[in-house]
Design a protein around this motif. Structure first.
Motif, PDB file in Angstrom:
ATOM      1  N   ASN A  12       0.776  -1.248   0.000  1.00  0.00           N
ATOM      2  CA  ASN A  12       0.000   0.000   0.000  1.00  0.00           C
ATOM      3  C   ASN A  12       0.805   1.295   0.000  1.00  0.00           C
ATOM      4  OD1 ASN A  12      -2.776   0.110  -0.422  1.00  0.00           O
ATOM      5  ND2 ASN A  12      -3.112   1.096   1.559  1.00  0.00           N
ATOM      6  N   LYS A  15       3.863   1.039  -4.667  1.00  0.00           N
ATOM      7  CA  LYS A  15       4.843   0.405  -5.565  1.00  0.00           C
ATOM      8  C   LYS A  15       4.289   0.221  -6.984  1.00  0.00           C
ATOM      9  CE  LYS A  15       5.332  -3.199  -2.938  1.00  0.00           C
ATOM     10  NZ  LYS A  15       4.377  -2.722  -1.888  1.00  0.00           N
ATOM     11  N   SER A  16       3.064  -0.299  -7.063  1.00  0.00           N
ATOM     12  CA  SER A  16       2.482  -0.550  -8.382  1.00  0.00           C
ATOM     13  C   SER A  16       2.232   0.759  -9.125  1.00  0.00           C
ATOM     14  CB  SER A  16       1.183  -1.339  -8.242  1.00  0.00           C
ATOM     15  OG  SER A  16       1.421  -2.542  -7.560  1.00  0.00           O
ATOM     16  N   THR A  17       1.789   1.762  -8.383  1.00  0.00           N
ATOM     17  CA  THR A  17       1.543   3.082  -8.982  1.00  0.00           C
ATOM     18  C   THR A  17       2.848   3.661  -9.526  1.00  0.00           C
ATOM     19  OG1 THR A  17      -0.194   3.413  -7.324  1.00  0.00           O
ATOM     20  CG2 THR A  17       0.522   5.364  -8.553  1.00  0.00           C
ATOM     21  N   ASP A 121       1.961  14.491  -1.914  1.00  0.00           N
ATOM     22  CA  ASP A 121       0.781  15.329  -2.216  1.00  0.00           C
ATOM     23  C   ASP A 121      -0.184  15.371  -1.037  1.00  0.00           C
ATOM     24  OD1 ASP A 121      -1.488  13.008  -3.282  1.00  0.00           O
ATOM     25  OD2 ASP A 121       0.615  12.472  -3.348  1.00  0.00           O
TER      26      ASP A 121
END
Ligand code: GDP
Ligand code: MG
Length: 167
Positions: A12, A15-17, A121
């Motif tokens: 969460n 990493k994938s993003t 952000d």
């Protein structure tokens, strides 16, 4: 020049993003649910003068050199030798014991590691980050520390420059 770059962190953190950002394609699965990525997912970023093979590590598993070597042999490319750089991803808004576990494993691995503080952000007060970063930097020497937003693309060019330098 060509090599493996491991993206490491607890579930969460993004990493994938990040992988999707780096390779510019929807190759990796992202979700609010932890551990959506059950299998190792790779993305290849091919440029004019270099090629980076990113490895998104599922869950908490840290790629050990042995695992990477197995993978490398399958890749049948003799110019690939090892992990050139680890991108250690943490969530700038949410620090847990799992991050510390990952950090401890990384520190023992001795691999050159860049600390990426993701989701900046969502960080309203930048000084909130400092106690965590202080703790992290005391446990391990990082090649660099880069605040990023995988979701919005903030500082991804800086990360890519580090990758290029490492290859
Ligand atoms: P992974 O488990 O480490 O692969 O994490 P994911 O890439 O699946 O991301 C987990 C959640 O964090 C998703 O809801 C993402 O949209 C979110 N996320 C990832 N990067 C950022 C970021 O830079 N900013 C914010 N606000 N959310 C992010
Ligand atoms: Mg994932």
């Amino acid at each position: 020049r060509c090599g493996f770059i491991a993206i490491v962190g607890r579930p969460n953190v993004g990493k994938s993003t990040l992988l999707n950002r780096l390779v510019g394609q929807k190759l990796s699965i992202t979700s609010r649910k932890p551990q959506t990525t059950r299998h190792r997912i790779m993305g290849v970023d091919t440029r004019d003068n270099y090629q980076a093979v990113y490895v998104d590590t599922p869950g908490l598993h840290i790629e050990e050199k042995r695992a990477i070597n197995r993978l490398m042999n399958r890749a049948a490319n003799s110019s690939l030798t090892d992990v050139e750089l680890v991108l250690f991803l943490v969530d700038g808004t949410h620090w847990t014991k799992d991050d510390e576990m990952v950090l401890n494993k990384l520190a023992r691995s001795g691999l050159p590691t860049v600390l990426l503080v993701n989701k900046v952000d969502n960080v309203k007060e930048k000084t909130e980050l400092f106690p965590h970063l202080q703790t992290l930097s005391e446990k391990m020497a990082f090649v660099d520390v880069i605040p990023v937003s995988a979701k919005h693309g903030t500082n991804i060019d800086v990360v890519e420059q580090k990758v290029r330098d490492a290859l």
